[in-house]
Scaffold this motif. Structure first.
Motif, PDB file in Angstrom:
ATOM      1  N   VAL A 205       0.810  -1.216   0.000  1.00 16.33           N
ATOM      2  CA  VAL A 205       0.000   0.000   0.000  1.00 16.33           C
ATOM      3  C   VAL A 205       0.842   1.264   0.000  1.00 16.33           C
ATOM      4  O   VAL A 205       0.307   2.363  -0.177  1.00 16.33           O
ATOM      5  CB  VAL A 205      -0.969   0.005   1.204  1.00 16.33           C
ATOM      6  N   VAL A 206       2.164   1.124   0.184  1.00 15.95           N
ATOM      7  CA  VAL A 206       3.056   2.279   0.066  1.00 15.95           C
ATOM      8  C   VAL A 206       4.221   1.906  -0.850  1.00 15.95           C
ATOM      9  O   VAL A 206       4.759   0.804  -0.765  1.00 15.95           O
ATOM     10  CB  VAL A 206       3.590   2.751   1.445  1.00 15.95           C
ATOM     11  N   ARG A 207       4.576   2.851  -1.718  1.00 13.23           N
ATOM     12  CA  ARG A 207       5.697   2.659  -2.652  1.00 13.23           C
ATOM     13  C   ARG A 207       6.720   3.746  -2.377  1.00 13.23           C
ATOM     14  O   ARG A 207       6.438   4.939  -2.572  1.00 13.23           O
ATOM     15  CB  ARG A 207       5.211   2.722  -4.096  1.00 13.23           C
ATOM     16  N   SER A 208       7.891   3.357  -1.923  1.00 13.59           N
ATOM     17  CA  SER A 208       8.912   4.312  -1.531  1.00 13.59           C
ATOM     18  C   SER A 208       9.195   5.317  -2.640  1.00 13.59           C
ATOM     19  O   SER A 208       9.439   4.936  -3.795  1.00 13.59           O
ATOM     20  CB  SER A 208      10.204   3.574  -1.162  1.00 13.59           C
TER      21      SER A 208
ATOM     22  N   THR B 255       2.005   9.443  -5.096  1.00 11.75           N
ATOM     23  CA  THR B 255       0.829   9.381  -5.974  1.00 11.75           C
ATOM     24  C   THR B 255       0.510   7.964  -6.416  1.00 11.75           C
ATOM     25  O   THR B 255      -0.644   7.653  -6.736  1.00 11.75           O
ATOM     26  CB  THR B 255       1.030  10.271  -7.216  1.00 11.75           C
ATOM     27  N   GLY B 256       1.514   7.087  -6.422  1.00 12.86           N
ATOM     28  CA  GLY B 256       1.280   5.714  -6.818  1.00 12.86           C
ATOM     29  C   GLY B 256       1.026   4.779  -5.649  1.00 12.86           C
ATOM     30  O   GLY B 256       0.894   3.571  -5.850  1.00 12.86           O
ATOM     31  N   SER B 257       0.944   5.331  -4.451  1.00 11.49           N
ATOM     32  CA  SER B 257       0.729   4.523  -3.254  1.00 11.49           C
ATOM     33  C   SER B 257      -0.761   4.455  -2.932  1.00 11.49           C
ATOM     34  O   SER B 257      -1.428   5.486  -2.798  1.00 11.49           O
ATOM     35  CB  SER B 257       1.490   5.118  -2.062  1.00 11.49           C
ATOM     36  N   GLU B 258      -1.265   3.254  -2.795  1.00 18.11           N
ATOM     37  CA  GLU B 258      -2.691   3.064  -2.532  1.00 18.11           C
ATOM     38  C   GLU B 258      -3.114   3.712  -1.220  1.00 18.11           C
ATOM     39  O   GLU B 258      -4.244   4.186  -1.096  1.00 18.11           O
ATOM     40  CB  GLU B 258      -3.031   1.574  -2.527  1.00 18.11           C
ATOM     41  N   LEU B 259      -2.231   3.746  -0.246  1.00 20.06           N
ATOM     42  CA  LEU B 259      -2.569   4.389   1.017  1.00 20.06           C
ATOM     43  C   LEU B 259      -2.968   5.844   0.804  1.00 20.06           C
ATOM     44  O   LEU B 259      -3.981   6.310   1.345  1.00 20.06           O
ATOM     45  CB  LEU B 259      -1.379   4.299   1.978  1.00 20.06           C
ATOM     46  N   ILE B 260      -2.197   6.571   0.011  1.00 14.22           N
ATOM     47  CA  ILE B 260      -2.506   7.980  -0.253  1.00 14.22           C
ATOM     48  C   ILE B 260      -3.804   8.099  -1.049  1.00 14.22           C
ATOM     49  O   ILE B 260      -4.642   8.976  -0.782  1.00 14.22           O
ATOM     50  CB  ILE B 260      -1.354   8.666  -1.001  1.00 14.22           C
ATOM     51  N   ARG B 261      -4.002   7.229  -2.015  1.00 18.52           N
ATOM     52  CA  ARG B 261      -5.221   7.268  -2.824  1.00 18.52           C
ATOM     53  C   ARG B 261      -6.454   7.051  -1.946  1.00 18.52           C
ATOM     54  O   ARG B 261      -7.489   7.684  -2.156  1.00 18.52           O
ATOM     55  CB  ARG B 261      -5.154   6.225  -3.939  1.00 18.52           C
ATOM     56  N   ARG B 262      -6.345   6.177  -0.973  1.00 18.68           N
ATOM     57  CA  ARG B 262      -7.479   5.933  -0.068  1.00 18.68           C
ATOM     58  C   ARG B 262      -7.702   7.119   0.865  1.00 18.68           C
ATOM     59  O   ARG B 262      -8.845   7.502   1.136  1.00 18.68           O
ATOM     60  CB  ARG B 262      -7.232   4.667   0.752  1.00 18.68           C
TER      61      ARG B 262
ATOM     62  N   ALA C 265       7.505  10.022   0.173  1.00 19.51           N
ATOM     63  CA  ALA C 265       8.445  10.675  -0.744  1.00 19.51           C
ATOM     64  C   ALA C 265       9.872  10.626  -0.213  1.00 19.51           C
ATOM     65  O   ALA C 265      10.838  10.521  -0.984  1.00 19.51           O
ATOM     66  CB  ALA C 265       8.015  12.127  -0.967  1.00 19.51           C
ATOM     67  N   GLY C 266      10.003  10.652   1.115  1.00 24.37           N
ATOM     68  CA  GLY C 266      11.333  10.649   1.716  1.00 24.37           C
ATOM     69  C   GLY C 266      11.946   9.280   1.893  1.00 24.37           C
ATOM     70  O   GLY C 266      13.031   9.162   2.464  1.00 24.37           O
TER      71      GLY C 266
END
Length: 302
Positions: free
Chosen positions: A66-69, A73-80, A110-111
């Protein structure tokens, strides 16, 4: 300008331009603890996504990470969290996370998903009960975390069971005190409040539905105190008496028309079904009277 003053000004400008400290897991874990782990913990976590530690978050759900280092914008956590993917999270919203809180998650991703000061496998302890200062009344602010952690996962508009069971919303002060279909909290009268009788197991099924464990004695007492002191809002204002509202309770019928410790008002117009006797488990339906009593319309043995 002297050389010393020039150096001092340069240092101050450099400090002013210094980048903020990078976001690490310590910065976001309190938000996860307060808004997410009520659902995303234990064996019942949706899709196996547990958010009680860094390791569990990085592991992701049964279907994906759910998170992509480096890629918010491509992380499902942020989209949710933003509602770009449905259902929007947290399930207890609205209110959802603020823009500033979401920005923290974006900064962390992002970091590079920096760990915090604790081991990645460390699970944050549950937050302690919030109690009022000595001499101060219990308000909604003190009991709201209990509802959020144990009840809202089901009793919200888009809960784990779909719509809220029996239409009871426990994610807001207004929802808890709603008297549309029937009243569940009678300010000043915890023994006449269905909510209390459910969490005590006097009315069945006992709540929370995912118990045991059910609420602790301390949690129940805090809710009882809140109701008995007037079910005050977050600013300390007591709720009005729900005169005329429908009430539905269950419990053990006692001598003199009592339901456990609650005195009932039974009159000629009360309907009595299935010949209930002392010691029987019964259901009582009625309305809350102006004099602070339950005016019974029907009693039936269950």
């Amino acid at each position: 300008m002297t050389k010393g003053l020039f150096v001092l000004c340069s240092l101050l400008l450099a400090i002013g331009r210094a980048p903020a400290q990078p976001v690490n897991f310590d910065d976001i874990q309190p938000i996860l603890q307060a808004r997410c782990v009520m659902c995303h913990a234990g064996e019942a976590a949706p899709l196996g996504l547990r958010l009680t530690s860094l390791d569990e978050l990085l592991k992701g759900s049964a279907s994906r990470q759910v998170v992509r280092s480096g890629d918010p914008t491509g992380s499902e956590l942020i989209r949710r969290l933003k509602g770009q993917s449905q259902p929007r999270m947290p399930m207890t919203g609205p209110p959802f996370l603020s823009d500033a809180e979401i920005a923290l998650f974006e900064g962390w991703i992002a970091g590079g998903l920096l760990p915090g000061s604790r081991p990645a496998s460390a699970i944050a302890p549950p937050a302690p009960l919030q109690r009022p200062a000595a001499g101060q009344p219990v308000t909604y602010s003190h009991v709201a975390p209990i509802f959020a952690n144990r009840c809202v996962k089901c009793h919200s508009a888009y809960g784990l069971m779909g719509s809220a069971p029996e239409g009871l919303l426990l994610n807001s002060y207004a929802g808890i005190l709603d008297r549309g279909e029937r009243v569940r909290v009678v300010p000043g009268a915890s023994s006449a409040s269905e909510l209390v009788r459910r969490i005590r197991g006097q009315s069945q099924p006992q709540m929370p539905y995912d118990g045991p464990p059910f609420l602790s004695d301390e949690e129940i007492q805090l809710i009882v105190d809140w109701i008995d002191q007037g079910a005050r809002d977050a600013d300390g204002r007591p709720a009005p008496s729900p005169v005329g509202a429908r009430v539905r309770l269950q419990g053990i019928l006692g001598a003199g028309w009592t339901l456990d410790s609650l005195q009932l008002v039974v009159g000629p117009g009360t309907r009595i079904d299935k010949s209930p006797g002392i010691g029987d488990y019964v259901e009582v339906r009625g309305r809350w009277g102006r004099d602070g009593q339950l005016l019974v319309e029907r009693i039936r043995r269950r």
